[in-house]
Write a protein that holds these residues in place. Structure first.
Motif, PDB file in Angstrom:
ATOM      1  N   PRO A 211       0.805  -1.222   0.000  1.00 43.86           N
ATOM      2  CA  PRO A 211       0.000   0.000   0.000  1.00 43.86           C
ATOM      3  C   PRO A 211       0.839   1.274   0.000  1.00 43.86           C
ATOM      4  N   TYR A 212       1.988   1.245   0.668  1.00 40.05           N
ATOM      5  CA  TYR A 212       2.876   2.412   0.655  1.00 40.05           C
ATOM      6  C   TYR A 212       3.268   2.766  -0.773  1.00 40.05           C
ATOM      7  N   THR A 213       3.661   1.773  -1.538  1.00 34.07           N
ATOM      8  CA  THR A 213       4.054   2.012  -2.926  1.00 34.07           C
ATOM      9  C   THR A 213       2.883   2.533  -3.751  1.00 34.07           C
ATOM     10  N   GLY A 214       1.678   2.077  -3.410  1.00 35.05           N
ATOM     11  CA  GLY A 214       0.491   2.511  -4.145  1.00 35.05           C
ATOM     12  C   GLY A 214       0.154   3.980  -3.995  1.00 35.05           C
ATOM     13  N   ARG A 215       0.755   4.649  -3.027  1.00 31.52           N
ATOM     14  CA  ARG A 215       0.446   6.076  -2.825  1.00 31.52           C
ATOM     15  C   ARG A 215       0.780   6.927  -4.041  1.00 31.52           C
ATOM     16  N   THR A 216       1.789   6.523  -4.801  1.00 34.08           N
ATOM     17  CA  THR A 216       2.189   7.306  -5.979  1.00 34.08           C
ATOM     18  C   THR A 216       1.727   6.638  -7.278  1.00 34.08           C
ATOM     19  N   LEU A 217       0.825   5.657  -7.148  1.00 37.89           N
ATOM     20  CA  LEU A 217       0.247   4.981  -8.312  1.00 37.89           C
ATOM     21  C   LEU A 217      -1.273   5.105  -8.196  1.00 37.89           C
ATOM     22  N   PRO A 218      -1.842   6.239  -8.619  1.00 36.59           N
ATOM     23  CA  PRO A 218      -3.255   6.528  -8.339  1.00 36.59           C
ATOM     24  C   PRO A 218      -4.238   5.537  -8.954  1.00 36.59           C
ATOM     25  N   ARG A 219      -3.824   4.796  -9.975  1.00 37.41           N
ATOM     26  CA  ARG A 219      -4.733   3.806 -10.577  1.00 37.41           C
ATOM     27  C   ARG A 219      -4.323   2.392 -10.152  1.00 37.41           C
ATOM     28  N   SER A 220      -3.911   2.278  -8.898  1.00 37.88           N
ATOM     29  CA  SER A 220      -3.464   0.980  -8.394  1.00 37.88           C
ATOM     30  C   SER A 220      -4.511   0.365  -7.474  1.00 37.88           C
ATOM     31  N   THR A 221      -4.480  -0.960  -7.393  1.00 41.05           N
ATOM     32  CA  THR A 221      -5.281  -1.736  -6.455  1.00 41.05           C
ATOM     33  C   THR A 221      -4.319  -2.532  -5.594  1.00 41.05           C
ATOM     34  N   ALA A 222      -4.353  -2.299  -4.278  1.00 42.00           N
ATOM     35  CA  ALA A 222      -3.465  -3.009  -3.354  1.00 42.00           C
ATOM     36  C   ALA A 222      -4.250  -4.104  -2.645  1.00 42.00           C
ATOM     37  N   VAL A 223      -3.694  -5.300  -2.633  1.00 38.28           N
ATOM     38  CA  VAL A 223      -4.365  -6.467  -2.058  1.00 38.28           C
ATOM     39  C   VAL A 223      -3.424  -7.114  -1.039  1.00 38.28           C
ATOM     40  N   LEU A 224      -3.945  -7.362   0.158  1.00 34.70           N
ATOM     41  CA  LEU A 224      -3.208  -8.080   1.193  1.00 34.70           C
ATOM     42  C   LEU A 224      -3.816  -9.463   1.354  1.00 34.70           C
ATOM     43  N   ILE A 225      -2.994 -10.497   1.183  1.00 36.44           N
ATOM     44  CA  ILE A 225      -3.465 -11.878   1.295  1.00 36.44           C
ATOM     45  C   ILE A 225      -3.040 -12.431   2.654  1.00 36.44           C
ATOM     46  N   PRO A 226      -3.995 -12.708   3.550  1.00 37.97           N
ATOM     47  CA  PRO A 226      -3.638 -13.184   4.889  1.00 37.97           C
ATOM     48  C   PRO A 226      -2.965 -14.556   4.859  1.00 37.97           C
ATOM     49  N   GLY A 227      -1.965 -14.718   5.717  1.00 38.08           N
ATOM     50  CA  GLY A 227      -1.381 -16.024   5.933  1.00 38.08           C
ATOM     51  C   GLY A 227      -0.427 -16.513   4.868  1.00 38.08           C
TER      52      GLY A 227
END
Length: 413
Positions: A354-370
Protein backbone atom coordinates in the motif's frame (compact mmCIF):
# COMPACT_ATOMS: atom_id res chain seq x y z
CA UNK A 1 10.56 -10.18 -13.70
CA UNK A 2 12.36 -12.63 -11.42
CA UNK A 3 13.43 -11.93 -7.85
CA UNK A 4 16.79 -12.14 -6.17
CA UNK A 5 18.40 -10.20 -7.70
CA UNK A 6 20.06 -13.15 -9.37
CA UNK A 7 17.30 -15.74 -9.57
CA UNK A 8 16.62 -18.00 -12.55
CA UNK A 9 13.48 -16.70 -14.27
CA UNK A 10 13.00 -19.88 -16.29
CA UNK A 11 12.65 -21.84 -13.08
CA UNK A 12 9.47 -19.85 -12.37
CA UNK A 13 7.71 -20.93 -15.57
CA UNK A 14 5.85 -23.89 -13.98
CA UNK A 15 4.50 -21.65 -11.22
CA UNK A 16 3.37 -19.01 -13.70
CA UNK A 17 1.65 -21.58 -15.90
CA UNK A 18 -0.07 -23.16 -12.89
CA UNK A 19 -1.33 -19.69 -11.98
CA UNK A 20 -2.98 -19.47 -15.40
CA UNK A 21 -1.36 -16.28 -16.65
CA UNK A 22 -0.86 -17.71 -20.15
CA UNK A 23 -4.36 -19.18 -20.42
CA UNK A 24 -5.44 -16.61 -23.00
CA UNK A 25 -2.31 -14.60 -23.73
CA UNK A 26 1.36 -15.11 -24.53
CA UNK A 27 3.86 -15.31 -21.67
CA UNK A 28 7.32 -13.78 -22.14
CA UNK A 29 9.88 -14.85 -19.52
CA UNK A 30 13.22 -13.06 -19.57
CA UNK A 31 16.52 -14.19 -18.11
CA UNK A 32 17.80 -10.93 -16.66
CA UNK A 33 21.30 -9.79 -17.50
CA UNK A 34 23.90 -11.74 -15.58
CA UNK A 35 21.62 -14.62 -14.58
CA UNK A 36 21.53 -18.30 -15.50
CA UNK A 37 20.85 -18.76 -19.26
CA UNK A 38 22.09 -15.24 -20.06
CA UNK A 39 25.56 -14.43 -21.34
CA UNK A 40 27.60 -13.89 -19.30
CA UNK A 41 26.20 -15.69 -16.27
CA UNK A 42 27.46 -13.95 -13.13
CA UNK A 43 27.29 -17.10 -11.02
CA UNK A 44 29.68 -17.40 -8.09
CA UNK A 45 30.49 -21.07 -7.42
CA UNK A 46 33.04 -19.74 -4.93
CA UNK A 47 30.22 -18.28 -2.82
CA UNK A 48 27.98 -21.32 -3.31
CA UNK A 49 30.69 -23.56 -1.92
CA UNK A 50 31.29 -21.24 1.03
CA UNK A 51 27.57 -21.04 1.79
CA UNK A 52 27.41 -24.84 1.84
CA UNK A 53 30.05 -24.92 4.58
CA UNK A 54 28.55 -21.94 6.43
CA UNK A 55 25.65 -24.05 7.76
CA UNK A 56 28.24 -25.44 10.18
CA UNK A 57 29.64 -22.03 11.18
CA UNK A 58 28.35 -19.40 13.64
CA UNK A 59 26.17 -17.10 11.54
CA UNK A 60 27.54 -13.75 12.66
CA UNK A 61 31.08 -14.62 13.79
CA UNK A 62 33.75 -12.32 12.33
CA UNK A 63 35.56 -15.39 10.98
CA UNK A 64 32.40 -16.35 9.05
CA UNK A 65 32.27 -12.85 7.62
CA UNK A 66 35.88 -13.05 6.52
CA UNK A 67 35.19 -16.35 4.75
CA UNK A 68 32.17 -14.88 2.97
CA UNK A 69 34.08 -11.78 1.86
CA UNK A 70 37.03 -13.89 0.70
CA UNK A 71 34.72 -16.03 -1.46
CA UNK A 72 33.05 -12.91 -2.87
CA UNK A 73 36.42 -11.37 -3.74
CA UNK A 74 37.50 -14.56 -5.51
CA UNK A 75 34.32 -14.43 -7.59
CA UNK A 76 34.62 -10.73 -8.29
CA UNK A 77 38.25 -11.02 -9.35
CA UNK A 78 37.43 -13.94 -11.67
CA UNK A 79 34.43 -12.15 -13.24
CA UNK A 80 36.49 -9.00 -13.80
CA UNK A 81 39.38 -11.01 -15.28
CA UNK A 82 36.91 -12.54 -17.74
CA UNK A 83 36.13 -9.02 -18.96
CA UNK A 84 32.83 -8.39 -17.16
CA UNK A 85 32.05 -4.78 -16.27
CA UNK A 86 30.18 -5.27 -13.00
CA UNK A 87 29.00 -1.68 -12.81
CA UNK A 88 26.81 -2.41 -15.86
CA UNK A 89 24.74 -4.87 -13.82
CA UNK A 90 22.22 -2.62 -12.13
CA UNK A 91 18.48 -2.02 -12.13
CA UNK A 92 18.67 0.90 -14.59
CA UNK A 93 20.36 -1.21 -17.26
CA UNK A 94 18.21 -4.21 -16.38
CA UNK A 95 15.05 -2.17 -17.02
CA UNK A 96 16.44 -0.85 -20.30
CA UNK A 97 16.86 -4.45 -21.49
CA UNK A 98 13.12 -5.05 -21.10
CA UNK A 99 12.29 -1.84 -22.94
CA UNK A 100 14.59 -2.82 -25.81
CA UNK A 101 13.17 -6.34 -25.92
CA UNK A 102 9.59 -5.13 -26.29
CA UNK A 103 10.59 -3.08 -29.32
CA UNK A 104 12.65 -5.91 -30.79
CA UNK A 105 9.71 -8.29 -30.48
CA UNK A 106 7.37 -5.78 -32.11
CA UNK A 107 4.95 -5.82 -29.18
CA UNK A 108 2.96 -2.58 -28.97
CA UNK A 109 1.81 -3.09 -25.38
CA UNK A 110 2.41 -5.72 -22.75
CA UNK A 111 1.58 -6.41 -19.13
CA UNK A 112 4.47 -6.59 -16.70
CA UNK A 113 4.57 -8.91 -13.68
CA UNK A 114 7.39 -9.07 -11.17
CA UNK A 115 7.94 -10.37 -7.66
CA UNK A 116 10.44 -9.47 -4.91
CA UNK A 117 13.43 -7.76 -6.59
CA UNK A 118 11.35 -8.01 -9.76
CA UNK A 119 9.04 -5.38 -8.24
CA UNK A 120 11.97 -3.01 -7.72
CA UNK A 121 12.87 -3.70 -11.35
CA UNK A 122 9.26 -3.37 -12.53
CA UNK A 123 8.75 -0.04 -10.78
CA UNK A 124 12.05 1.23 -12.20
CA UNK A 125 11.03 0.06 -15.66
CA UNK A 126 7.67 1.85 -15.38
CA UNK A 127 9.36 5.04 -14.21
CA UNK A 128 12.04 5.12 -16.88
CA UNK A 129 10.32 3.42 -19.86
CA UNK A 130 6.54 3.82 -19.51
CA UNK A 131 5.92 3.47 -23.23
CA UNK A 132 4.26 0.18 -24.14
CA UNK A 133 3.32 -0.83 -20.59
CA UNK A 134 -0.40 -1.70 -20.45
CA UNK A 135 -0.32 -2.65 -16.77
CA UNK A 136 2.08 -3.50 -13.95
CA UNK A 137 1.49 -6.25 -11.39
CA UNK A 138 3.93 -6.38 -8.48
CA UNK A 139 4.00 -9.17 -5.90
CA UNK A 140 5.92 -8.90 -2.58
CA UNK A 141 6.98 -5.32 -3.02
CA UNK A 142 10.47 -3.80 -2.81
CA UNK A 143 10.00 0.00 -3.17
CA UNK A 144 13.08 1.40 -4.93
CA UNK A 145 12.91 4.62 -2.93
CA UNK A 146 13.00 2.74 0.39
CA UNK A 147 14.96 -0.50 -0.05
CA UNK A 148 18.17 -0.56 1.99
CA UNK A 149 19.93 -2.80 4.46
CA UNK A 150 18.19 -1.27 7.53
CA UNK A 151 14.84 -1.67 5.76
CA UNK A 152 15.22 -5.44 5.96
CA UNK A 153 14.71 -5.30 9.74
CA UNK A 154 11.39 -3.48 9.34
CA UNK A 155 10.12 -6.22 7.04
CA UNK A 156 11.38 -8.99 9.32
CA UNK A 157 9.57 -7.48 12.28
CA UNK A 158 6.33 -7.06 10.35
CA UNK A 159 6.27 -10.58 8.93
CA UNK A 160 7.28 -12.38 12.13
CA UNK A 161 4.80 -10.39 14.22
CA UNK A 162 2.04 -11.21 11.72
CA UNK A 163 2.71 -14.94 12.14
CA UNK A 164 2.56 -14.58 15.92
CA UNK A 165 -0.68 -12.55 15.73
CA UNK A 166 -2.28 -15.19 13.52
CA UNK A 167 -1.38 -17.89 16.06
CA UNK A 168 -2.92 -15.73 18.77
CA UNK A 169 -6.13 -15.58 16.71
CA UNK A 170 -6.43 -19.39 16.50
CA UNK A 171 -7.57 -20.79 19.88
CA UNK A 172 -5.67 -24.07 19.58
CA UNK A 173 -2.43 -22.28 18.65
CA UNK A 174 -2.87 -19.60 21.31
CA UNK A 175 -3.46 -22.23 23.98
CA UNK A 176 -0.53 -24.45 23.00
CA UNK A 177 1.96 -21.68 22.08
CA UNK A 178 1.37 -18.54 24.17
CA UNK A 179 3.90 -15.70 24.46
CA UNK A 180 5.59 -16.37 21.12
CA UNK A 181 7.36 -13.01 20.94
CA UNK A 182 8.86 -13.50 24.38
CA UNK A 183 9.82 -17.08 23.54
CA UNK A 184 11.58 -15.98 20.35
CA UNK A 185 13.58 -13.33 22.20
CA UNK A 186 14.57 -15.87 24.85
CA UNK A 187 15.71 -18.38 22.25
CA UNK A 188 17.64 -15.83 20.17
CA UNK A 189 19.48 -14.72 23.30
CA UNK A 190 20.10 -18.28 24.51
CA UNK A 191 21.42 -19.54 21.18
CA UNK A 192 23.60 -16.50 20.65
CA UNK A 193 25.19 -17.01 24.06
CA UNK A 194 25.48 -20.80 23.69
CA UNK A 195 25.20 -21.98 20.08
CA UNK A 196 24.05 -25.55 19.48
CA UNK A 197 26.23 -27.80 17.33
CA UNK A 198 24.42 -30.77 15.88
CA UNK A 199 24.73 -33.38 13.15
CA UNK A 200 21.44 -33.99 11.35
CA UNK A 201 20.22 -35.29 7.98
CA UNK A 202 18.95 -32.67 5.50
CA UNK A 203 15.15 -32.35 5.06
CA UNK A 204 15.13 -34.73 2.10
CA UNK A 205 17.31 -37.31 3.86
CA UNK A 206 20.85 -38.31 3.02
CA UNK A 207 24.21 -37.95 4.69
CA UNK A 208 24.00 -36.13 8.05
CA UNK A 209 25.37 -32.60 8.07
CA UNK A 210 27.09 -30.64 10.83
CA UNK A 211 25.13 -27.47 11.60
CA UNK A 212 25.35 -24.60 14.06
CA UNK A 213 22.22 -23.00 15.50
CA UNK A 214 22.92 -19.58 16.98
CA UNK A 215 20.75 -16.50 17.30
CA UNK A 216 21.47 -15.19 13.82
CA UNK A 217 20.77 -18.58 12.28
CA UNK A 218 17.39 -18.79 14.02
CA UNK A 219 16.36 -15.34 12.79
CA UNK A 220 17.33 -16.08 9.20
CA UNK A 221 15.49 -19.40 9.23
CA UNK A 222 12.35 -17.46 10.17
CA UNK A 223 12.95 -14.74 7.57
CA UNK A 224 13.39 -17.37 4.85
CA UNK A 225 9.60 -17.25 4.54
CA UNK A 226 8.66 -20.89 4.31
CA UNK A 227 11.54 -21.92 2.08
CA UNK A 228 13.17 -23.58 5.10
CA UNK A 229 10.58 -23.41 7.90
CA UNK A 230 6.92 -23.12 6.82
CA UNK A 231 5.08 -20.36 8.70
CA UNK A 232 2.52 -22.85 10.01
CA UNK A 233 5.38 -24.71 11.74
CA UNK A 234 7.04 -21.68 13.33
CA UNK A 235 5.24 -21.72 16.71
CA UNK A 236 5.83 -25.46 17.10
CA UNK A 237 9.48 -25.12 16.09
CA UNK A 238 10.11 -22.36 18.65
CA UNK A 239 8.50 -24.31 21.47
CA UNK A 240 10.30 -27.49 20.49
CA UNK A 241 13.55 -25.51 20.62
CA UNK A 242 12.67 -24.10 24.04
CA UNK A 243 11.88 -27.62 25.25
CA UNK A 244 15.29 -28.91 24.17
CA UNK A 245 14.36 -30.32 20.77
CA UNK A 246 16.04 -28.31 18.00
CA UNK A 247 15.66 -31.05 15.37
CA UNK A 248 13.12 -29.27 13.14
CA UNK A 249 15.21 -26.10 12.92
CA UNK A 250 18.51 -27.97 12.62
CA UNK A 251 17.24 -29.98 9.66
CA UNK A 252 16.05 -26.80 8.00
CA UNK A 253 19.52 -25.33 8.43
CA UNK A 254 21.06 -28.48 6.97
CA UNK A 255 19.19 -27.83 3.70
CA UNK A 256 21.76 -25.15 2.89
CA UNK A 257 24.56 -27.71 2.77
CA UNK A 258 23.52 -28.88 -0.71
CA UNK A 259 23.10 -25.75 -2.85
CA UNK A 260 22.82 -25.80 -6.62
CA UNK A 261 26.34 -24.74 -7.54
CA UNK A 262 26.37 -22.02 -10.19
CA UNK A 263 22.61 -21.58 -10.62
CA UNK A 264 22.14 -18.37 -8.66
CA UNK A 265 23.81 -15.20 -9.96
CA UNK A 266 25.43 -13.77 -6.84
CA UNK A 267 27.26 -11.40 -9.17
CA UNK A 268 24.00 -9.65 -9.99
CA UNK A 269 22.88 -9.75 -6.36
CA UNK A 270 25.85 -7.84 -5.05
CA UNK A 271 26.25 -5.55 -8.04
CA UNK A 272 22.72 -4.32 -7.29
CA UNK A 273 22.90 -4.44 -3.48
CA UNK A 274 26.26 -2.69 -3.28
CA UNK A 275 25.29 0.05 -5.74
CA UNK A 276 21.66 0.64 -4.73
CA UNK A 277 20.87 -0.76 -1.28
CA UNK A 278 23.98 -0.43 0.90
CA UNK A 279 25.17 3.14 0.15
CA UNK A 280 24.05 5.93 2.44
CA UNK A 281 23.54 3.70 5.46
CA UNK A 282 26.28 2.62 7.86
CA UNK A 283 26.71 -0.53 9.91
CA UNK A 284 25.49 1.57 12.83
CA UNK A 285 22.26 2.34 10.92
CA UNK A 286 21.62 -1.38 10.43
CA UNK A 287 22.15 -2.00 14.14
CA UNK A 288 19.83 0.87 15.12
CA UNK A 289 17.10 -0.47 12.83
CA UNK A 290 17.53 -3.92 14.36
CA UNK A 291 17.30 -2.58 17.90
CA UNK A 292 14.17 -0.66 16.97
CA UNK A 293 12.55 -3.75 15.46
CA UNK A 294 13.59 -6.28 18.10
CA UNK A 295 14.60 -4.60 21.38
CA UNK A 296 16.27 -7.04 23.71
CA UNK A 297 18.01 -9.07 21.04
CA UNK A 298 21.83 -9.27 21.09
CA UNK A 299 23.68 -6.64 19.08
CA UNK A 300 25.71 -9.39 17.40
CA UNK A 301 22.48 -10.55 15.72
CA UNK A 302 21.06 -7.12 15.02
CA UNK A 303 24.26 -5.85 13.37
CA UNK A 304 23.49 -7.84 10.21
CA UNK A 305 20.62 -7.22 7.80
CA UNK A 306 18.57 -10.42 7.48
CA UNK A 307 19.61 -12.42 4.41
CA UNK A 308 22.54 -10.06 3.69
CA UNK A 309 25.09 -10.54 6.52
CA UNK A 310 28.42 -8.70 6.33
CA UNK A 311 27.18 -6.85 3.24
CA UNK A 312 29.09 -3.65 4.00
CA UNK A 313 32.33 -5.64 4.22
CA UNK A 314 31.48 -7.53 1.03
CA UNK A 315 30.68 -4.31 -0.82
CA UNK A 316 34.14 -2.93 -0.10
CA UNK A 317 35.67 -5.72 -2.19
CA UNK A 318 32.84 -5.80 -4.74
CA UNK A 319 33.66 -2.17 -5.56
CA UNK A 320 30.82 -0.83 -7.71
CA UNK A 321 29.83 2.85 -7.76
CA UNK A 322 26.97 4.33 -5.72
CA UNK A 323 23.82 4.55 -7.87
CA UNK A 324 21.32 5.65 -5.23
CA UNK A 325 20.86 9.13 -6.74
CA UNK A 326 19.26 7.65 -9.87
CA UNK A 327 17.71 4.55 -8.32
CA UNK A 328 16.33 5.54 -4.91
CA UNK A 329 13.36 7.31 -6.50
CA UNK A 330 9.61 6.73 -6.14
CA UNK A 331 7.67 5.70 -9.26
CA UNK A 332 4.75 7.98 -10.11
CA UNK A 333 2.48 6.75 -12.86
CA UNK A 334 -1.13 6.56 -14.03
CA UNK A 335 -0.59 3.14 -15.60
CA UNK A 336 -2.97 0.64 -13.91
CA UNK A 337 -1.15 -1.36 -11.25
CA UNK A 338 -1.92 -4.36 -9.08
CA UNK A 339 -0.02 -4.61 -5.80
CA UNK A 340 -0.11 -7.99 -4.03
CA UNK A 341 1.40 -8.64 -0.61
CA UNK A 342 1.29 -11.54 1.85
CA UNK A 343 0.79 -10.72 5.51
CA UNK A 344 3.39 -13.32 6.61
CA UNK A 345 6.12 -11.89 4.35
CA UNK A 346 9.22 -11.28 6.49
CA UNK A 347 11.41 -10.37 3.50
CA UNK A 348 9.29 -7.60 1.99
CA UNK A 349 6.78 -6.57 4.64
CA UNK A 350 3.13 -6.37 3.58
CA UNK A 351 2.73 -2.69 4.45
CA UNK A 352 5.16 -1.70 1.69
CA UNK A 353 2.57 -2.66 -0.93
CA UNK A 354 0.00 0.00 0.00
CA UNK A 355 2.88 2.41 0.65
CA UNK A 356 4.05 2.01 -2.93
CA UNK A 357 0.49 2.51 -4.14
CA UNK A 358 0.45 6.08 -2.82
CA UNK A 359 2.19 7.31 -5.98
CA UNK A 360 0.25 4.98 -8.31
CA UNK A 361 -3.26 6.53 -8.34
CA UNK A 362 -4.73 3.81 -10.58
CA UNK A 363 -3.46 0.98 -8.39
CA UNK A 364 -5.28 -1.74 -6.45
CA UNK A 365 -3.47 -3.01 -3.35
CA UNK A 366 -4.37 -6.47 -2.06
CA UNK A 367 -3.21 -8.08 1.19
CA UNK A 368 -3.47 -11.88 1.29
CA UNK A 369 -3.64 -13.18 4.89
CA UNK A 370 -1.38 -16.02 5.93
CA UNK A 371 0.90 -16.03 2.88
CA UNK A 372 4.60 -15.24 2.85
CA UNK A 373 6.97 -14.17 0.11
CA UNK A 374 5.86 -14.49 -3.57
CA UNK A 375 2.12 -14.70 -3.14
CA UNK A 376 0.58 -15.69 -6.49
CA UNK A 377 1.98 -19.25 -6.74
CA UNK A 378 0.94 -19.95 -3.15
CA UNK A 379 -2.65 -18.74 -3.17
CA UNK A 380 -5.48 -19.43 -5.67
CA UNK A 381 -7.28 -16.23 -4.70
CA UNK A 382 -4.20 -14.12 -5.48
CA UNK A 383 -3.84 -15.92 -8.81
CA UNK A 384 -7.49 -15.22 -9.68
CA UNK A 385 -7.07 -11.54 -8.77
CA UNK A 386 -4.05 -11.35 -11.08
CA UNK A 387 -5.98 -12.97 -13.94
CA UNK A 388 -8.91 -10.59 -13.48
CA UNK A 389 -6.44 -7.68 -13.43
CA UNK A 390 -4.91 -8.78 -16.72
CA UNK A 391 -8.41 -8.85 -18.22
CA UNK A 392 -9.51 -5.52 -16.71
CA UNK A 393 -6.55 -3.62 -15.24
CA UNK A 394 -8.67 -0.79 -13.87
CA UNK A 395 -11.23 -3.05 -12.20
CA UNK A 396 -9.76 -6.35 -10.94
CA UNK A 397 -12.08 -8.72 -9.10
CA UNK A 398 -10.87 -8.85 -5.50
CA UNK A 399 -14.03 -10.48 -4.14
CA UNK A 400 -12.25 -13.61 -2.94
CA UNK A 401 -9.82 -11.77 -0.68
CA UNK A 402 -12.08 -11.28 2.39
CA UNK A 403 -12.62 -15.04 2.53
CA UNK A 404 -8.92 -15.90 2.78
CA UNK A 405 -7.73 -16.97 6.23
CA UNK A 406 -4.37 -18.27 7.44
CA UNK A 407 -4.09 -22.07 7.52
CA UNK A 408 -4.27 -23.77 10.90
CA UNK A 409 -0.89 -23.86 12.61
CA UNK A 410 0.87 -27.13 13.35
CA UNK A 411 0.02 -28.29 16.87
CA UNK A 412 2.39 -30.81 18.41
CA UNK A 413 0.94 -32.51 21.52
Amino acid sequence: MEGGPGGDAFGAIPFLIDSGVNRDRDLVVVAQRGTLHSQPNLACPEMDRFNATAVGLPYDAPSTGRGLVRAAKQCRDRLAAEGNDLKAYNTTENAADFAALRKALGIKKWNVYGYSYGTDLGLTYLRRHPQGIRSLAIDSVVPPQIVSLPWAWDSAQEGINAVFAACEAQPACKSRYPHLSRTLTQQVRRLEANPLRLTVPPPGGGTPVKVVLDGGTLVNLLVSNGRLVPAVDVPAALYELADGNPERLARAQAAGATPSIGEFAHGLTHSVACAEWAPGFSKRDVLKAGRRAFPGWPDSVLAHAPQLPFEHDLCRVWNVPDRTAVQRVATRSNVPALIISGTFDAKTGASWGPYTGRTLPRSTAVLIPGIGHWVVPQNPCAASVLLSFLARPTAPDTGCVPGVEPEPFTIVP
